[in-house]
Design a protein around this motif. Structure first.
Motif, PDB file in Angstrom:
ATOM      1  N   LEU A   1      -2.057 -20.082 -15.129  1.00 53.02           N
ATOM      2  CA  LEU A   1      -1.413 -18.997 -14.373  1.00 53.02           C
ATOM      3  C   LEU A   1      -0.003 -18.671 -14.872  1.00 53.02           C
ATOM      4  O   LEU A   1       0.598 -17.692 -14.431  1.00 53.02           O
ATOM      5  N   ALA A   2       0.533 -19.473 -15.785  1.00 55.56           N
ATOM      6  CA  ALA A   2       1.859 -19.188 -16.326  1.00 55.56           C
ATOM      7  C   ALA A   2       1.809 -17.924 -17.177  1.00 55.56           C
ATOM      8  O   ALA A   2       0.844 -17.686 -17.896  1.00 55.56           O
ATOM      9  N   GLY A   3       2.856 -17.103 -17.075  1.00 52.29           N
ATOM     10  CA  GLY A   3       2.920 -15.876 -17.864  1.00 52.29           C
ATOM     11  C   GLY A   3       3.309 -14.691 -16.996  1.00 52.29           C
ATOM     12  O   GLY A   3       4.003 -14.834 -15.994  1.00 52.29           O
ATOM     13  N   ILE A   4       2.861 -13.512 -17.391  1.00 48.57           N
ATOM     14  CA  ILE A   4       3.225 -12.272 -16.694  1.00 48.57           C
ATOM     15  C   ILE A   4       2.375 -12.102 -15.439  1.00 48.57           C
ATOM     16  O   ILE A   4       1.146 -12.187 -15.498  1.00 48.57           O
ATOM     17  N   TRP A   5       3.050 -11.868 -14.334  1.00 46.91           N
ATOM     18  CA  TRP A   5       2.376 -11.558 -13.072  1.00 46.91           C
ATOM     19  C   TRP A   5       2.700 -10.108 -12.710  1.00 46.91           C
ATOM     20  O   TRP A   5       3.805  -9.625 -12.935  1.00 46.91           O
ATOM     21  N   LYS A   6       1.717  -9.413 -12.136  1.00 52.57           N
ATOM     22  CA  LYS A   6       1.908  -8.035 -11.677  1.00 52.57           C
ATOM     23  C   LYS A   6       2.077  -8.027 -10.164  1.00 52.57           C
ATOM     24  O   LYS A   6       1.417  -8.789  -9.462  1.00 52.57           O
ATOM     25  N   VAL A   7       2.933  -7.148  -9.698  1.00 49.58           N
ATOM     26  CA  VAL A   7       3.125  -6.971  -8.255  1.00 49.58           C
ATOM     27  C   VAL A   7       2.446  -5.667  -7.860  1.00 49.58           C
ATOM     28  O   VAL A   7       2.777  -4.596  -8.380  1.00 49.58           O
ATOM     29  N   ASN A   8       1.481  -5.761  -6.960  1.00 52.48           N
ATOM     30  CA  ASN A   8       0.804  -4.586  -6.414  1.00 52.48           C
ATOM     31  C   ASN A   8       1.357  -4.332  -5.019  1.00 52.48           C
ATOM     32  O   ASN A   8       1.643  -5.280  -4.280  1.00 52.48           O
ATOM     33  N   VAL A   9       1.507  -3.081  -4.656  1.00 60.12           N
ATOM     34  CA  VAL A   9       2.096  -2.723  -3.362  1.00 60.12           C
ATOM     35  C   VAL A   9       1.129  -1.830  -2.591  1.00 60.12           C
ATOM     36  O   VAL A   9       0.624  -0.844  -3.126  1.00 60.12           O
ATOM     37  N   ASP A  10       0.875  -2.218  -1.340  1.00 59.04           N
ATOM     38  CA  ASP A  10       0.111  -1.393  -0.406  1.00 59.04           C
ATOM     39  C   ASP A  10       1.006  -1.136   0.797  1.00 59.04           C
ATOM     40  O   ASP A  10       1.470  -2.081   1.427  1.00 59.04           O
ATOM     41  N   VAL A  11       1.245   0.143   1.099  1.00 57.11           N
ATOM     42  CA  VAL A  11       2.095   0.513   2.236  1.00 57.11           C
ATOM     43  C   VAL A  11       1.274   1.378   3.192  1.00 57.11           C
ATOM     44  O   VAL A  11       0.661   2.363   2.779  1.00 57.11           O
ATOM     45  N   HIS A  12       1.268   0.970   4.461  1.00 58.37           N
ATOM     46  CA  HIS A  12       0.536   1.711   5.484  1.00 58.37           C
ATOM     47  C   HIS A  12       1.523   2.177   6.550  1.00 58.37           C
ATOM     48  O   HIS A  12       2.215   1.364   7.163  1.00 58.37           O
ATOM     49  N   ALA A  13       1.590   3.498   6.753  1.00 55.80           N
ATOM     50  CA  ALA A  13       2.509   4.083   7.730  1.00 55.80           C
ATOM     51  C   ALA A  13       1.862   4.121   9.117  1.00 55.80           C
ATOM     52  O   ALA A  13       0.631   4.038   9.254  1.00 55.80           O
ATOM     53  N   ASN A  14       2.700   4.265  10.139  1.00 59.30           N
ATOM     54  CA  ASN A  14       2.207   4.327  11.516  1.00 59.30           C
ATOM     55  C   ASN A  14       1.307   5.534  11.764  1.00 59.30           C
ATOM     56  O   ASN A  14       0.469   5.520  12.657  1.00 59.30           O
ATOM     57  N   ASP A  15       1.478   6.616  10.979  1.00 55.52           N
ATOM     58  CA  ASP A  15       0.658   7.809  11.178  1.00 55.52           C
ATOM     59  C   ASP A  15      -0.674   7.746  10.431  1.00 55.52           C
ATOM     60  O   ASP A  15      -1.412   8.716  10.375  1.00 55.52           O
ATOM     61  N   GLY A  16      -0.976   6.585   9.815  1.00 58.34           N
ATOM     62  CA  GLY A  16      -2.243   6.416   9.114  1.00 58.34           C
ATOM     63  C   GLY A  16      -2.171   6.706   7.628  1.00 58.34           C
ATOM     64  O   GLY A  16      -3.119   6.427   6.891  1.00 58.34           O
ATOM     65  N   ASP A  17      -1.072   7.275   7.181  1.00 55.89           N
ATOM     66  CA  ASP A  17      -0.915   7.533   5.749  1.00 55.89           C
ATOM     67  C   ASP A  17      -0.703   6.197   5.025  1.00 55.89           C
ATOM     68  O   ASP A  17      -0.244   5.219   5.610  1.00 55.89           O
ATOM     69  N   TYR A  18      -1.034   6.180   3.742  1.00 49.48           N
ATOM     70  CA  TYR A  18      -0.822   4.942   2.986  1.00 49.48           C
ATOM     71  C   TYR A  18      -0.611   5.264   1.511  1.00 49.48           C
ATOM     72  O   TYR A  18      -0.963   6.344   1.033  1.00 49.48           O
ATOM     73  N   VAL A  19      -0.024   4.300   0.809  1.00 47.27           N
ATOM     74  CA  VAL A  19       0.202   4.396  -0.638  1.00 47.27           C
ATOM     75  C   VAL A  19      -0.184   3.062  -1.253  1.00 47.27           C
ATOM     76  O   VAL A  19       0.179   2.003  -0.730  1.00 47.27           O
ATOM     77  N   GLN A  20      -0.905   3.129  -2.361  1.00 47.90           N
ATOM     78  CA  GLN A  20      -1.243   1.933  -3.128  1.00 47.90           C
ATOM     79  C   GLN A  20      -0.671   2.082  -4.529  1.00 47.90           C
ATOM     80  O   GLN A  20      -0.850   3.124  -5.159  1.00 47.90           O
ATOM     81  N   THR A  21       0.009   1.053  -5.005  1.00 49.98           N
ATOM     82  CA  THR A  21       0.549   1.074  -6.357  1.00 49.98           C
ATOM     83  C   THR A  21       0.185  -0.229  -7.042  1.00 49.98           C
ATOM     84  O   THR A  21       0.695  -1.286  -6.671  1.00 49.98           O
ATOM     85  N   ASP A  22      -0.701  -0.167  -8.006  1.00 53.20           N
ATOM     86  CA  ASP A  22      -1.051  -1.345  -8.798  1.00 53.20           C
ATOM     87  C   ASP A  22      -0.051  -1.472  -9.937  1.00 53.20           C
ATOM     88  O   ASP A  22       0.288  -0.485 -10.589  1.00 53.20           O
ATOM     89  N   GLY A  23       0.436  -2.664 -10.163  1.00 54.76           N
ATOM     90  CA  GLY A  23       1.395  -2.878 -11.243  1.00 54.76           C
ATOM     91  C   GLY A  23       2.740  -2.236 -10.977  1.00 54.76           C
ATOM     92  O   GLY A  23       3.367  -1.702 -11.881  1.00 54.76           O
ATOM     93  N   TYR A  24       3.204  -2.288  -9.713  1.00 58.95           N
ATOM     94  CA  TYR A  24       4.497  -1.698  -9.342  1.00 58.95           C
ATOM     95  C   TYR A  24       5.617  -2.277 -10.203  1.00 58.95           C
ATOM     96  O   TYR A  24       6.493  -1.571 -10.663  1.00 58.95           O
ATOM     97  N   THR A  25       5.579  -3.564 -10.418  1.00 55.70           N
ATOM     98  CA  THR A  25       6.516  -4.225 -11.313  1.00 55.70           C
ATOM     99  C   THR A  25       5.862  -5.505 -11.809  1.00 55.70           C
ATOM    100  O   THR A  25       4.774  -5.871 -11.361  1.00 55.70           O
TER     101      THR A  25
END
Length: 161
Positions: A27-51
């Motif tokens: 598991l040593a090496g580069i790790w990717k950070v994925n982001v999932d954001v869910h808003a109260n109004d039901g909207d959402y955003v997914q970002t794979d490989g955010y950083t």
């Protein structure tokens, strides 16, 4: 944890990783950070490989410069060992075939100068020989890899007479 200011929210999440429980050498090496954001109004955003970031195994490095003292013009042998955390066996093993840079520092200064590098052997040992010209602190520096942290040995003083 999130803080909001008008239409903007800033959220942070902290994780504690226990190498004994959570990590393996593979598991040593580069790790990717994925982001999932869910808003109260039901909207959402997914970002794979955010950083990305490097998850590195911890390195250790020693040095012993000898003999102490040494006659001016004599030979100083600097021997060190580069090892790194082994997340599979939960101990340290020599890190082979790596560049260990031999450095010296003059008394009264706070910076080291590099003389070049030697390659660690099959057990992680680095050995270099230099001519004794004046009192010096000697150390090795390992500059790191994608999987192992950079590390510097503590300087070892040699008195030249």
């Amino acid at each position: 944890m999130c803080t909001a200011d008008g239409t903007t929210s800033v959220c942070t999440k902290h994780y504690t990783i226990d190498p004994r429980r959570d990590l393996r050498n593979a598991l040593a090496g580069i790790w990717k950070v994925n982001v999932d954001v869910h808003a109260n109004d039901g909207d959402y955003v997914q970002t794979d490989g955010y950083t990305t970031f490097f998850m590195k195994r911890y390195g250790k490095l020693t040095v012993n410069a000898s003999p102490e003292p040494v006659a001016k013009g004599g030979t100083i042998t600097a021997t060190g060992k580069l090892s790194r955390a082994n997340w599979d066996s939960h101990d340290y093993h020599g890190y082979t075939n790596q560049r260990a840079y031999l450095e010296f520092r003059r008394p009264g200064t706070d910076y080291y100068e590099s003389l070049g590098y030697v390659t660690t052997n099959s057990t992680g040992v680095a050995t270099a020989k230099v001519t004794a010209t004046a009192d010096r602190y000697w150390r090795y520096e390992f500059r790191g890899t994608m999987t192992t942290s950079a590390v510097k040995a503590t300087g070892d003083f040699v008195d030249v007479r």
